[in-house]
Structure formats: C-alpha cells, structure tokens
Design a protein around this motif. Structure first.
Motif, PDB file in Angstrom:
ATOM      1  N   HIS A  27       2.840  34.033  21.466  1.00 55.45           N
ATOM      2  CA  HIS A  27       3.341  32.751  20.511  1.00 55.45           C
ATOM      3  C   HIS A  27       3.377  31.383  21.241  1.00 55.45           C
ATOM      4  O   HIS A  27       4.075  31.543  22.296  1.00 55.45           O
ATOM      5  CB  HIS A  27       4.500  33.215  19.845  1.00 55.45           C
ATOM      6  CG  HIS A  27       5.134  31.860  19.136  1.00 55.45           C
ATOM      7  ND1 HIS A  27       4.710  31.382  18.134  1.00 55.45           N
ATOM      8  CD2 HIS A  27       6.472  31.248  19.373  1.00 55.45           C
ATOM      9  CE1 HIS A  27       5.344  30.279  17.624  1.00 55.45           C
ATOM     10  NE2 HIS A  27       6.359  30.306  18.484  1.00 55.45           N
ATOM     11  N   CYS A  44       3.777  29.959  10.469  1.00 59.33           N
ATOM     12  CA  CYS A  44       4.762  30.718  11.183  1.00 59.33           C
ATOM     13  C   CYS A  44       4.182  31.872  12.219  1.00 59.33           C
ATOM     14  O   CYS A  44       4.351  33.044  11.536  1.00 59.33           O
ATOM     15  CB  CYS A  44       5.666  31.326   9.929  1.00 59.33           C
ATOM     16  SG  CYS A  44       7.394  32.022  10.487  1.00 59.33           S
ATOM     17  N   ASP A  45       3.767  31.461  13.186  1.00 59.68           N
ATOM     18  CA  ASP A  45       3.277  32.561  13.960  1.00 59.68           C
ATOM     19  C   ASP A  45       3.959  33.400  14.632  1.00 59.68           C
ATOM     20  O   ASP A  45       3.759  34.694  15.047  1.00 59.68           O
ATOM     21  CB  ASP A  45       2.375  31.935  15.075  1.00 59.68           C
ATOM     22  CG  ASP A  45       0.909  31.702  14.899  1.00 59.68           C
ATOM     23  OD1 ASP A  45       0.311  32.234  13.761  1.00 59.68           O
ATOM     24  OD2 ASP A  45       0.260  30.943  15.578  1.00 59.68           O
ATOM     25  N   SER A  46       5.304  33.180  14.961  1.00 63.55           N
ATOM     26  CA  SER A  46       6.159  33.891  15.675  1.00 63.55           C
ATOM     27  C   SER A  46       6.683  35.128  14.875  1.00 63.55           C
ATOM     28  O   SER A  46       7.052  36.208  15.580  1.00 63.55           O
ATOM     29  CB  SER A  46       7.494  33.119  15.800  1.00 63.55           C
ATOM     30  OG  SER A  46       8.127  32.671  15.044  1.00 63.55           O
ATOM     31  N   CYS A 101      10.672  28.250  12.385  1.00 64.54           N
ATOM     32  CA  CYS A 101      10.335  29.284  11.331  1.00 64.54           C
ATOM     33  C   CYS A 101      11.021  30.544  11.710  1.00 64.54           C
ATOM     34  O   CYS A 101      10.944  31.151  12.792  1.00 64.54           O
ATOM     35  CB  CYS A 101       8.901  29.438  11.182  1.00 64.54           C
ATOM     36  SG  CYS A 101       8.673  30.676   9.653  1.00 64.54           S
ATOM     37  N   GLU A 106       8.164  26.681  16.344  1.00 63.83           N
ATOM     38  CA  GLU A 106       6.803  26.972  15.866  1.00 63.83           C
ATOM     39  C   GLU A 106       5.991  25.420  16.228  1.00 63.83           C
ATOM     40  O   GLU A 106       4.731  25.555  16.754  1.00 63.83           O
ATOM     41  CB  GLU A 106       6.602  26.960  14.582  1.00 63.83           C
ATOM     42  CG  GLU A 106       7.138  28.354  13.999  1.00 63.83           C
ATOM     43  CD  GLU A 106       6.465  29.283  14.430  1.00 63.83           C
ATOM     44  OE1 GLU A 106       5.168  29.442  15.082  1.00 63.83           O
ATOM     45  OE2 GLU A 106       6.861  30.512  14.652  1.00 63.83           O
TER      46      GLU A 106
END
Length: 215
Positions: A27, A44-46, A101, A106
């Motif tokens: 991330h 919201c990649d995490s 997020c 993010e």
C-alpha cells in the motif's frame, strides 16, 4: 458528464485490480495535484476487500461512510461513494490535505489555482481543458519553438496518440490531461487546442512510486 465520470471510475477499478495481482505490491499513499473546480477519485487500497468504508479528512471529520446498503455523507453534493472509490467534486482550496479510509492514510491532495504550477516530481497532475470539442493536447518546453503533440481525444471517445509514451504516464481524463509520476523533463507549457492551459515547473522531490497504478 455523468457517463464520462463513470468511465473514468471503471478504468480506475480495472487498473487497480491489475496492479494488485502482482506479489509484493504494498500500500502506497498517493499524492495528487489537481486544479480547483475539477473532480478526483480516491480508492481505498489499504482495505480493498472490506465492503464497508469510512472516509475521513485530515481534520478527522467523517466525510463519507458506507455500511452495508447504508451510505451517508457530510455533504452529499460534494462527496460520492461508488465501488470502493470516493469522488470529491468541485475541488476547492479547503479540500487540500490528507484522506483516510478505514483509518489508513490513502492520499494527500494539493489543490492548485491559476495556470502556473510548481510541483514536486513523482506527483500525479491533472490539467483541465474546458473544450467540448475534440481535444488536441500538445507540449512545448520553455524557450523552445518546437511543439510536440501528445494525443487527440475525439468527442466519441476515440484517442489517437502522437507521442511515444512507453510507461503510460500521459493519460486522457474527462476534460483533462493526467500526468502520472511527474518527471523533471515534464516542465514546460501544456496546450489544449493550441491554447496554453498550464505552465508547469517540476521541482526535485521525493518520487511517488504509488502513482504507477493510477490513471
């Protein structure tokens, strides 16, 4: 306009799914520079597999949240959640800052004014063009008489590229040119339909590897 924004969102989804398929991709906080009055999608990649999400700004305010089918917004005219993305509409100076997020940082957003920009290398820059006709994007270095065409975007969505771009850093966005992972060599004047829409100076700074999976 809604159809164009939806198309941008779907392309973002496909690119993020593609990059997540590589082992070892961690991330990374994304760093955007976007002129005021434009819009931006944040992913919201995490926590990509969590159907629920809570977006907060740098001040800790909950600006948008989704729990099951229930969605709420601090300002419904400003924010919109769809398919794991937060859209921020009509950017203004107050929108600059960090975005979280589900508790994870993010993105860091810089909101630009005017047409003269000094931006650190590695960031992602959006340059709007308000023309409703076809858009011919071109570039010229300072003190150089030579103008280089980047691509032409027709009203039906057809794109004709005229500049080698093996890393895919120059991307047509809705009424904008997006430049991913800015490099020092990107400094110069950017034109849409022969009109200067940005004077860019890229300054030495920390590279942002996370921008490689953005459009």
């Amino acid at each position: 306009m809604k159809n164009f924004e939806t198309g941008c969102l779907y392309l973002l989804i496909l690119l993020n799914l593609f990059t997540r398929g590589f082992a070892g991709v961690s991330h990374i906080v994304r760093r955007y520079s976007v002129p005021e009055d434009h819009f931006l999608f944040l992913c919201c990649d995490s926590d990509p597999d969590n159907p629920n999400m809570e977006w907060r700004n740098g001040a800790g305010q909950v600006i948008a949240s989704k729990k099951g089918a229930a969605v709420s917004y601090l300002n419904q005219n400003k924010y919109h959640i769809s398919d794991g993305y937060l859209q921020i509409k009509d950017l203004e100076r107050a929108d600059a800052g960090e975005y979280y997020c589900n508790g994870h940082l993010e993105a860091e957003v810089e909101v630009l004014t005017g047409q003269t920009f000094y931006i650190s290398e590695g960031r992602t820059l959006l340059i709007p063009c308000e023309s409703d006709k076809k858009q011919v994007w071109s570039f010229r270095k300072e003190r150089s008489p030579r103008r280089v065409n980047i691509f032409t975007v027709f009203r039906n969505g057809t794109i004709i590229r005229m500049r080698d771009d093996p890393q895919g850093r120059f991307v047509p966005y809705h009424k904008a040119l997006e430049i991913v992972r800015l490099e020092l060599e990107d400094s110069g004047k950017y034109m849409c339909n022969s009109n200067v829409v940005a004077r860019l100076t890229v300054i030495k700074g920390e590279a942002d590897g996370g921008c490689k999976d953005l459009i």
